[in-house]
Structures are given as structure tokens and as C-alpha cells.
Design a protein around this motif. Structure first.
Motif, PDB file in Angstrom:
ATOM      1  N   LEU A 271      12.084   1.977  10.565  1.00 43.97           N
ATOM      2  CA  LEU A 271      12.913   2.287   9.402  1.00 43.97           C
ATOM      3  C   LEU A 271      12.070   2.094   8.150  1.00 43.97           C
ATOM      4  O   LEU A 271      11.378   1.076   8.009  1.00 43.97           O
ATOM      5  N   VAL A 272      12.145   3.054   7.228  1.00 40.57           N
ATOM      6  CA  VAL A 272      11.319   3.025   6.018  1.00 40.57           C
ATOM      7  C   VAL A 272      12.193   3.234   4.793  1.00 40.57           C
ATOM      8  O   VAL A 272      12.911   4.238   4.699  1.00 40.57           O
ATOM      9  N   SER A 273      12.146   2.311   3.852  1.00 40.91           N
ATOM     10  CA  SER A 273      12.811   2.538   2.560  1.00 40.91           C
ATOM     11  C   SER A 273      11.782   3.078   1.562  1.00 40.91           C
ATOM     12  O   SER A 273      10.580   2.948   1.764  1.00 40.91           O
ATOM     13  N   GLY A 274      12.279   3.684   0.478  1.00 42.44           N
ATOM     14  CA  GLY A 274      11.357   4.375  -0.421  1.00 42.44           C
ATOM     15  C   GLY A 274      10.601   5.438   0.352  1.00 42.44           C
ATOM     16  O   GLY A 274       9.414   5.676   0.125  1.00 42.44           O
TER      17      GLY A 274
ATOM     18  N   GLY B  14       4.095   6.497  11.797  1.00 46.40           N
ATOM     19  CA  GLY B  14       5.067   6.182  12.835  1.00 46.40           C
ATOM     20  C   GLY B  14       5.190   7.299  13.854  1.00 46.40           C
ATOM     21  O   GLY B  14       5.259   7.060  15.067  1.00 46.40           O
ATOM     22  N   LYS B  15       5.220   8.543  13.382  1.00 44.12           N
ATOM     23  CA  LYS B  15       5.307   9.682  14.306  1.00 44.12           C
ATOM     24  C   LYS B  15       4.013   9.831  15.111  1.00 44.12           C
ATOM     25  O   LYS B  15       4.060  10.149  16.304  1.00 44.12           O
ATOM     26  N   ILE B  16       2.869   9.609  14.482  1.00 45.26           N
ATOM     27  CA  ILE B  16       1.595   9.664  15.201  1.00 45.26           C
ATOM     28  C   ILE B  16       1.595   8.645  16.341  1.00 45.26           C
ATOM     29  O   ILE B  16       1.071   8.905  17.425  1.00 45.26           O
ATOM     30  N   LYS B  17       2.227   7.497  16.096  1.00 39.93           N
ATOM     31  CA  LYS B  17       2.264   6.415  17.085  1.00 39.93           C
ATOM     32  C   LYS B  17       3.357   6.626  18.146  1.00 39.93           C
ATOM     33  O   LYS B  17       3.501   5.815  19.058  1.00 39.93           O
ATOM     34  N   GLY B  18       4.126   7.701  18.025  1.00 37.29           N
ATOM     35  CA  GLY B  18       5.134   8.005  19.035  1.00 37.29           C
ATOM     36  C   GLY B  18       6.433   7.248  18.862  1.00 37.29           C
ATOM     37  O   GLY B  18       7.127   6.943  19.843  1.00 37.29           O
ATOM     38  N   CYS B  19       6.811   6.965  17.611  1.00 37.56           N
ATOM     39  CA  CYS B  19       8.027   6.205  17.320  1.00 37.56           C
ATOM     40  C   CYS B  19       9.137   7.098  16.778  1.00 37.56           C
ATOM     41  O   CYS B  19       8.879   8.207  16.290  1.00 37.56           O
ATOM     42  N   LYS B  20      10.358   6.600  16.864  1.00 41.89           N
ATOM     43  CA  LYS B  20      11.456   7.216  16.131  1.00 41.89           C
ATOM     44  C   LYS B  20      11.384   6.696  14.705  1.00 41.89           C
ATOM     45  O   LYS B  20      11.288   5.484  14.477  1.00 41.89           O
ATOM     46  N   VAL B  21      11.451   7.606  13.731  1.00 41.05           N
ATOM     47  CA  VAL B  21      11.282   7.220  12.332  1.00 41.05           C
ATOM     48  C   VAL B  21      12.502   7.649  11.526  1.00 41.05           C
ATOM     49  O   VAL B  21      12.894   8.820  11.543  1.00 41.05           O
ATOM     50  N   VAL B  22      13.081   6.696  10.821  1.00 38.27           N
ATOM     51  CA  VAL B  22      14.240   6.940   9.961  1.00 38.27           C
ATOM     52  C   VAL B  22      13.863   6.526   8.537  1.00 38.27           C
ATOM     53  O   VAL B  22      13.347   5.426   8.314  1.00 38.27           O
ATOM     54  N   GLY B  23      14.120   7.419   7.588  1.00 34.37           N
ATOM     55  CA  GLY B  23      13.758   7.144   6.201  1.00 34.37           C
ATOM     56  C   GLY B  23      14.974   7.032   5.304  1.00 34.37           C
ATOM     57  O   GLY B  23      15.999   7.671   5.530  1.00 34.37           O
ATOM     58  N   ILE B  24      14.840   6.210   4.267  1.00 37.56           N
ATOM     59  CA  ILE B  24      15.883   6.023   3.257  1.00 37.56           C
ATOM     60  C   ILE B  24      15.337   6.494   1.919  1.00 37.56           C
ATOM     61  O   ILE B  24      14.246   6.083   1.501  1.00 37.56           O
ATOM     62  N   ALA B  25      16.086   7.370   1.236  1.00 35.17           N
ATOM     63  CA  ALA B  25      15.674   7.882  -0.067  1.00 35.17           C
ATOM     64  C   ALA B  25      16.924   8.137  -0.914  1.00 35.17           C
ATOM     65  O   ALA B  25      18.043   7.929  -0.458  1.00 35.17           O
TER      66      ALA B  25
ATOM     67  N   ASN C 226      19.561   2.365  18.697  1.00 32.44           N
ATOM     68  CA  ASN C 226      18.893   1.331  19.485  1.00 32.44           C
ATOM     69  C   ASN C 226      18.402   0.177  18.613  1.00 32.44           C
ATOM     70  O   ASN C 226      17.597  -0.648  19.057  1.00 32.44           O
ATOM     71  N   GLY C 227      18.904   0.121  17.364  1.00 35.40           N
ATOM     72  CA  GLY C 227      18.485  -0.929  16.448  1.00 35.40           C
ATOM     73  C   GLY C 227      17.163  -0.609  15.782  1.00 35.40           C
ATOM     74  O   GLY C 227      16.544   0.435  16.024  1.00 35.40           O
ATOM     75  N   VAL C 228      16.707  -1.534  14.931  1.00 38.22           N
ATOM     76  CA  VAL C 228      15.468  -1.364  14.170  1.00 38.22           C
ATOM     77  C   VAL C 228      14.433  -2.362  14.689  1.00 38.22           C
ATOM     78  O   VAL C 228      14.672  -3.572  14.713  1.00 38.22           O
ATOM     79  N   ASP C 229      13.284  -1.841  15.119  1.00 38.96           N
ATOM     80  CA  ASP C 229      12.203  -2.712  15.593  1.00 38.96           C
ATOM     81  C   ASP C 229      11.277  -3.123  14.460  1.00 38.96           C
ATOM     82  O   ASP C 229      10.851  -4.277  14.380  1.00 38.96           O
ATOM     83  N   VAL C 230      10.969  -2.169  13.583  1.00 37.70           N
ATOM     84  CA  VAL C 230      10.098  -2.444  12.441  1.00 37.70           C
ATOM     85  C   VAL C 230      10.725  -1.838  11.195  1.00 37.70           C
ATOM     86  O   VAL C 230      11.117  -0.661  11.190  1.00 37.70           O
ATOM     87  N   TYR C 231      10.847  -2.660  10.157  1.00 33.40           N
ATOM     88  CA  TYR C 231      11.363  -2.175   8.871  1.00 33.40           C
ATOM     89  C   TYR C 231      10.270  -2.318   7.833  1.00 33.40           C
ATOM     90  O   TYR C 231       9.811  -3.429   7.553  1.00 33.40           O
ATOM     91  N   PHE C 232       9.832  -1.190   7.276  1.00 35.67           N
ATOM     92  CA  PHE C 232       8.830  -1.185   6.205  1.00 35.67           C
ATOM     93  C   PHE C 232       9.580  -1.094   4.888  1.00 35.67           C
ATOM     94  O   PHE C 232      10.120  -0.048   4.538  1.00 35.67           O
ATOM     95  N   ASP C 233       9.609  -2.209   4.157  1.00 34.45           N
ATOM     96  CA  ASP C 233      10.466  -2.338   2.983  1.00 34.45           C
ATOM     97  C   ASP C 233       9.684  -2.122   1.692  1.00 34.45           C
ATOM     98  O   ASP C 233       8.769  -2.879   1.379  1.00 34.45           O
ATOM     99  N   ASN C 234      10.079  -1.095   0.946  1.00 32.89           N
ATOM    100  CA  ASN C 234       9.480  -0.818  -0.359  1.00 32.89           C
ATOM    101  C   ASN C 234      10.426  -1.110  -1.519  1.00 32.89           C
ATOM    102  O   ASN C 234      10.032  -0.957  -2.673  1.00 32.89           O
ATOM    103  N   VAL C 235      11.671  -1.509  -1.222  1.00 35.79           N
ATOM    104  CA  VAL C 235      12.661  -1.593  -2.303  1.00 35.79           C
ATOM    105  C   VAL C 235      13.356  -2.946  -2.426  1.00 35.79           C
ATOM    106  O   VAL C 235      13.787  -3.329  -3.503  1.00 35.79           O
TER     107      VAL C 235
END
Length: 331
Positions: free
Chosen positions: A148-151, A164-175, A212-221
Motif C-alpha cells: 500500500l502506497v500513500s502519496g 512493487g510490480k517489478i517484485k511481483g506484488c499487489k500494489v494499491v495506491g492512495i491519491a 488479504n490485508g497490508v503487508d507493507v505500507y509505504f507512508d508519504n503522508v
């Protein structure tokens, strides 16, 4: 003629144009071992807001009535240095001046034939390095996980999502706009997007986008979006605290949910960082980013504003979300 942009006032809340001063100064001449630089591209970044406060931090605050500085691409006009020649382009932490001299310390040559010069302030600069090393050193992202990525439509967020996509993950963004959500999905290949400005219940929206929940959250906000991400974090999840733009202009320290019990019960790692924590890995990171760029696995978006006089306004516009990707001023 030469101009500089000084910090006139320490902003209270949101920065304003009155907090900056334009000053005409002499055009310098390089001494022995120095180069004369002409500013070509200027990076404006949210973290500069923190340096406008007179408080102890990981980097010295700006001084009043002195030039602001940030990442800059400059052309070498004259050289009395053995390390640089006329016509070279360099990247470094330089002052907001049209012309300035440097002894070369901290300057790195950049090659405009391999990538546009502005890219060395973004995807091939500290922006891309921040995304890659934050994920590598703290996120320890693994194939099949949910990121999950904010900003998400910002300079760092777009690179994070693509890695995240290169690494084969599901990626969800917040904007913050439907247009930005469309961009991160269509251009940057995020799987899902959430417009936080039109969402009444962020925790529920994240749960729906991340079943399936969030495994990694990259927080910019930071702020309430962080709270919502915490409500969906998985056991042994990792939270990467890269930025907190939602709080940078607050005049009082806000309070919110206390996350200690979640961190304990779910064995969650939550770690802040600045990219210079991993400076010894910069070279390797840039090589990896450049490879992905050449392989068309990475792309990027820039918002380029033209004119030296527009630098302060471009910086202020960051806090209104007017940038798509990296905000850069072309001089």
C-alpha cells in the motif's frame, strides 16, 4: 546579473510567497579549484518545509536571509578544477541562485545522453533512491505480498508502486483526485487506487482494496491515512515512514490513535528513515534504477515549471497537490 532566493521568514503554517525574498547579487568568478555553475533544473520537495523551521533535525535548518538550497542540475560555465570541464552537467545540493561557484564537493557528473537531465533529480536521483532503498532496507518486500502506497501519484510514490510490480506484488495506491488514480493505474500499473478526498471511510476502503490485508505500507503522508493503514496491517507487516506531508504545515502537534498495541500484537515493524541513512548504497541503487529504466520496467512523470522566479510558487504548490510526479523548475 545574478539573482538569489532567500528565506525571509520562517513560515507559520502553510508557506507563502512573502516568506521568500529575491535579491540581486554579483555574478561570481571561480577561483583556483572551483567551477562556475549555471542553474538549469531545480528540485522542490516537501522536506524543505522542515528545514524552514528553527529546530534540530537530521539536517541543518535554513538560515534567515540566506539562500534556500535543494537538489539542482547545473551546467559548468567555467572551470579551474581538474575534475570538471566547461560543458559538464552536474547534480548536487546547491543554493537557489542563477549562478554560483563550487569547489566540486558533493557534485556528481550526469550524462544527458543516457537520460533527460531532469531525470537525475527524480527517478535517477534521490527520489528514486528513496523509493528503492526504503523498500529494500525496511520494507523487505517479497513476491506475492500486498504493498500500500500513500502519496501514490507523487515523485516517490510512483516509483515505489512500480518497484512493487517489478517484485511481483499487489500494489494499491492512495491519491487525491480521480485523475491521479487513473494515472497510477494506467501509466504506473498499480492494481487498485483509492481517492482519499472522496472516500468517507478510509479504513473500509483499504480493506476492500486489500482483501488479504497490508503487508507493507509505504507512508508519504502520515495523519489519518496512516491510521487507516494501521487498521489493515498484517501480522509482521512493515510500515515505512518516508514522509508526513499532511502534518508539515501544522502549527500545533496533532494527536491521533495510539498504535502501540497494534505494533505489539501483530509484531509490526514501523521505521522512519531519511535516504542518507543508506548513502553507502546510492551507487548500486542508481545502477539498478537505470537498468529498469532502460528495460522499460520503470517510467516517470514530471511537472516542469519554467522560470527561476517561479521556484517559490512551485514549492508552495506541492502542498496543494498540484504536481504530477516530480516537481521541477526549469531555469
Amino acid at each position: 546579473m545574478n539573482k538569489a532566493i532567500l528565506l525571509k521568514n520562517r513560515p507559520k503554517g502553510r508557506p507563502a510567497l512573502d516568506d521568500f525574498e529575491f535579491k540581486e547579487i554579483e555574478k561570481p568568478s571561480p577561483e583556483k579549484g572551483e567551477v562556475l555553475l549555471k542553474t538549469k533544473y531545480v528540485s522542490v520537495d516537501p522536506y524543505l518545509r522542515g528545514r524552514m523551521r528553527d529546530e534540530k533535525s537530521y539536517i541543518e535548518p535554513f538560515q534567515l536571509n540566506e539562500p534556500v538550497e535543494s537538489g539542482i542540475i547545473a551546467e559548468v560555465l567555467e572551470s579551474n578544477s581538474n575534475d570538471f570541464k566547461k560543458g559538464d552537467y552536474v547534480n548536487g545540493m546547491l543554493q537557489w541562485k542563477q549562478f554560483q561557484t563550487s569547489n566540486g564537493e558533493g557534485l556528481q557528473k550526469v550524462d544527458g545522453s543516457k537520460a533527460p537531465l531532469s531525470a537525475y533529480l527524480g527517478v535517477l536521483g534521490l527520489t528514486g533512491i528513496t523509493a528503492l532503498l526504503g523498500l529494500k532496507k525496511i520494507g523487505k518486500l517479497e513476491k506475492g505480498e500486498t504493498l500500500l502506497v500513500s502519496g501514490a501519484s507523487g515523485a516517490v510514490g510512483t516509483v515505489v508502486g512500480q518497484i512493487g510490480k517489478i517484485k511481483g506484488c499487489k500494489v494499491v495506491g492512495i491519491a487525491g483526485t480521480d485523475e491521479k488514480i487513473k494515472t497510477i493505474k494506467e501509466k504506473f500499473h498499480f492494481d487498485e487506487g483509492i481517492n482519499y478526498k472522496t472516500t468517507d471511510n478510509m479504513s473500509k476502503a483499504i480493506a476492500e482494496a486489500c482483501p488479504n490485508g497490508v503487508d507493507v505500507y509505504f507512508d508519504n503522508v502520515g495523519g489519518e491515512i496512516l491510521d487507516a493503514a494501521m487498521a489493515n496491517i498484517n501480522r509482521k507487516g512493515r510500515i515505512i515512514n518516508c514522509g508526513a506531508i499532511s502534518l508539515y504545515n501544522e502549527t500545533e502537534r496533532p494527536t491521533g490513535p495510539r498504535h502501540e498495541t497494534t505494533l505489539i500484537k501483530k509484531s509490526v515493524l514501523m521505521q522512519g528513515f531519511t535516504v542518507r541513512d543508506f548513502q553507502e548504497e546510492f551507487g548500486e541503487a542508481v545502477q539498478q534504477l537505470a537498468t529498469w529504466l532502460q528495460e522499460d520496467k520503470l517510467t516517470y512523470t514530471e511537472t516542469i515549471v519554467e522560470g527561476f522566479d517561479k521556484i517559490p510558487q512551485a514549492f508552495i504548490d506541492l502542498f496543494d497537490g498540484k504536481n504530477k510526479g516530480k516537481m521541477i523548475v526549469k531555469v
